[in-house]
Design a protein around this motif. Structure first.
Motif, PDB file in Angstrom:
ATOM      1  N   TYR A  42     -20.059  27.064  -4.466  1.00  0.00           N
ATOM      2  CA  TYR A  42     -18.785  26.384  -4.240  1.00  0.00           C
ATOM      3  C   TYR A  42     -17.619  27.306  -4.591  1.00  0.00           C
ATOM      4  O   TYR A  42     -16.613  27.362  -3.865  1.00  0.00           O
ATOM      5  CB  TYR A  42     -18.707  25.106  -5.081  1.00  0.00           C
ATOM      6  N   ASP A  43     -17.748  28.038  -5.694  1.00  0.00           N
ATOM      7  CA  ASP A  43     -16.674  28.941  -6.104  1.00  0.00           C
ATOM      8  C   ASP A  43     -16.455  30.040  -5.073  1.00  0.00           C
ATOM      9  O   ASP A  43     -15.309  30.395  -4.759  1.00  0.00           O
ATOM     10  CB  ASP A  43     -16.994  29.574  -7.463  1.00  0.00           C
ATOM     11  N   HIS A  49     -17.477  18.593  -0.502  1.00  0.00           N
ATOM     12  CA  HIS A  49     -18.464  18.026  -1.420  1.00  0.00           C
ATOM     13  C   HIS A  49     -19.150  16.796  -0.821  1.00  0.00           C
ATOM     14  O   HIS A  49     -20.349  16.582  -1.034  1.00  0.00           O
ATOM     15  CB  HIS A  49     -17.788  17.641  -2.741  1.00  0.00           C
ATOM     16  N   GLN A  50     -18.410  15.997  -0.075  1.00  0.00           N
ATOM     17  CA  GLN A  50     -18.967  14.746   0.438  1.00  0.00           C
ATOM     18  C   GLN A  50     -19.969  14.956   1.570  1.00  0.00           C
ATOM     19  O   GLN A  50     -21.019  14.301   1.619  1.00  0.00           O
ATOM     20  CB  GLN A  50     -17.835  13.837   0.918  1.00  0.00           C
ATOM     21  N   TYR A  51     -19.662  15.896   2.475  1.00  0.00           N
ATOM     22  CA  TYR A  51     -20.461  16.019   3.688  1.00  0.00           C
ATOM     23  C   TYR A  51     -21.402  17.225   3.703  1.00  0.00           C
ATOM     24  O   TYR A  51     -22.337  17.261   4.520  1.00  0.00           O
ATOM     25  CB  TYR A  51     -19.540  16.105   4.908  1.00  0.00           C
ATOM     26  N   PHE A  52     -21.187  18.205   2.837  1.00  0.00           N
ATOM     27  CA  PHE A  52     -21.957  19.447   2.956  1.00  0.00           C
ATOM     28  C   PHE A  52     -22.672  19.837   1.661  1.00  0.00           C
ATOM     29  O   PHE A  52     -23.114  20.980   1.526  1.00  0.00           O
ATOM     30  CB  PHE A  52     -21.022  20.595   3.380  1.00  0.00           C
ATOM     31  N   ASP A  53     -22.799  18.929   0.729  1.00  0.00           N
ATOM     32  CA  ASP A  53     -23.381  19.272  -0.567  1.00  0.00           C
ATOM     33  C   ASP A  53     -24.818  19.778  -0.427  1.00  0.00           C
ATOM     34  O   ASP A  53     -25.204  20.757  -1.079  1.00  0.00           O
ATOM     35  CB  ASP A  53     -23.338  18.055  -1.491  1.00  0.00           C
ATOM     36  N   ILE A 112     -11.003  21.730   6.477  1.00  0.00           N
ATOM     37  CA  ILE A 112     -11.891  20.972   5.605  1.00  0.00           C
ATOM     38  C   ILE A 112     -11.276  20.923   4.213  1.00  0.00           C
ATOM     39  O   ILE A 112     -10.934  21.962   3.647  1.00  0.00           O
ATOM     40  CB  ILE A 112     -13.286  21.627   5.540  1.00  0.00           C
ATOM     41  N   THR A 113     -11.127  19.740   3.676  1.00  0.00           N
ATOM     42  CA  THR A 113     -10.597  19.604   2.320  1.00  0.00           C
ATOM     43  C   THR A 113     -11.727  19.798   1.311  1.00  0.00           C
ATOM     44  O   THR A 113     -12.921  19.764   1.660  1.00  0.00           O
ATOM     45  CB  THR A 113      -9.962  18.225   2.110  1.00  0.00           C
TER      46      THR A 113
END
Length: 254
Positions: free
Chosen positions: A95-96, A73-77, A67-68
């Motif tokens: 996220y960190d 960020h796009q799919y799992f926010d 996963i990039t």
């Protein structure tokens, strides 16, 4: 089959015949993708199937098995926001921590970091940070290889290797190819002038898990316990390399 040359040769013969049949049927095969941990090209397993393209270290495919950061960020926010709430964190902190724990895999020079999908998806599903990937299996084989060749653990994350080394198969004198191919080490930097790679642990999950697993094999002193391991981890997190190495040397001395 490591350590059993006869059995290894039998396995190679079986695979060689299987891949030979694939080659003879290639007109019926539109697409095939072969995956695994270690390379076999150097041992003639694929000699009958010589039209393969090895994409293991090609830049166009570095994100194919992970996963990039953009995908995260796009799919799992939304799921990461829920993870943060359940753990009393801000979303930015979540996220960190995901980056620190599960990111950092590099499959070629100057590539973006890739997250371990197994660990990320389990963290989001359970809303709990754990060492999911490391708990799926123990690297006993790698420990045996390190001990059999009397490998200096202090050099594990400062080795400079060439592409040929990273691509090779089992080597009784050099465990680095298998450690790299199995994901316990990854590319840290690349020296274009000398075409060499420097390796390191990809993230906290792998680094701490691997060290915890290694220590009992490298010391016979049973008084070292979980508290000692915690101090190793604290040294690592705090960037106290000298303290970590001094503590490790004391284990060997004991």
């Amino acid at each position: 089959a490591y350590g059993n040359d006869d059995l290894l040769n039998d396995y190679r013969g079986t695979l060689k015949a299987f891949y030979g049949n694939l080659k003879s049927c290639d007109k019926y095969i539109k697409f095939a993708l072969l995956t695994g941990v270690t390379k076999f090209g150097k041992v003639s397993v694929f000699s009958d199937l010589n039209n393969l393209e090895d994409i293991s270290m090609l830049k166009n495919y570095t994100g194919i098995c992970g996963i990039t950061n953009d995908e995260l960020h796009q799919y799992f926010d939304l799921q990461i926001e829920e993870l943060a709430q359940d753990n009393g964190m801000t979303k930015e902190d979540a996220y960190d921590k995901l980056r620190e724990d599960y990111d950092g895999y590099h499959f070629c020079q100057n590539s973006e970091g890739i997250y371990n999908p197994f660990s990320v998806l389990n963290t989001l599903k359970n809303r709990q940070f754990r060492d999911y990937w490391f708990e799926t299996g123990t690297p006993t084989l790698l420990v045996d290889m390190l001990r059999n060749c009397d490998y200096d653990l202090a050099a594990l994350t400062s080795e400079e290797v060439t592409t040929d080394v990273l691509d090779c198969i089992f080597d009784n004198d050099n465990p680095l190819p298998v450690i790299f191919q199995s994901g316990y080490l990854t590319i840290k930097s690349y020296d274009k002038e000398f075409n060499t790679f420097t390796l390191c642990y990809p993230n906290r999950e792998v680094k701490e898990g691997f060290i915890r697993f290694l220590l009992p094999y490298y010391t016979q002193n049973k008084r070292h316990n979980t508290f000692d391991l915690r101090r190793f981890v604290q040294d690592l997190r705090g960037g106290r390399v000298e303290e970590f190495m001094t503590r490790l040397q004391s284990l060997f001395a004991d």
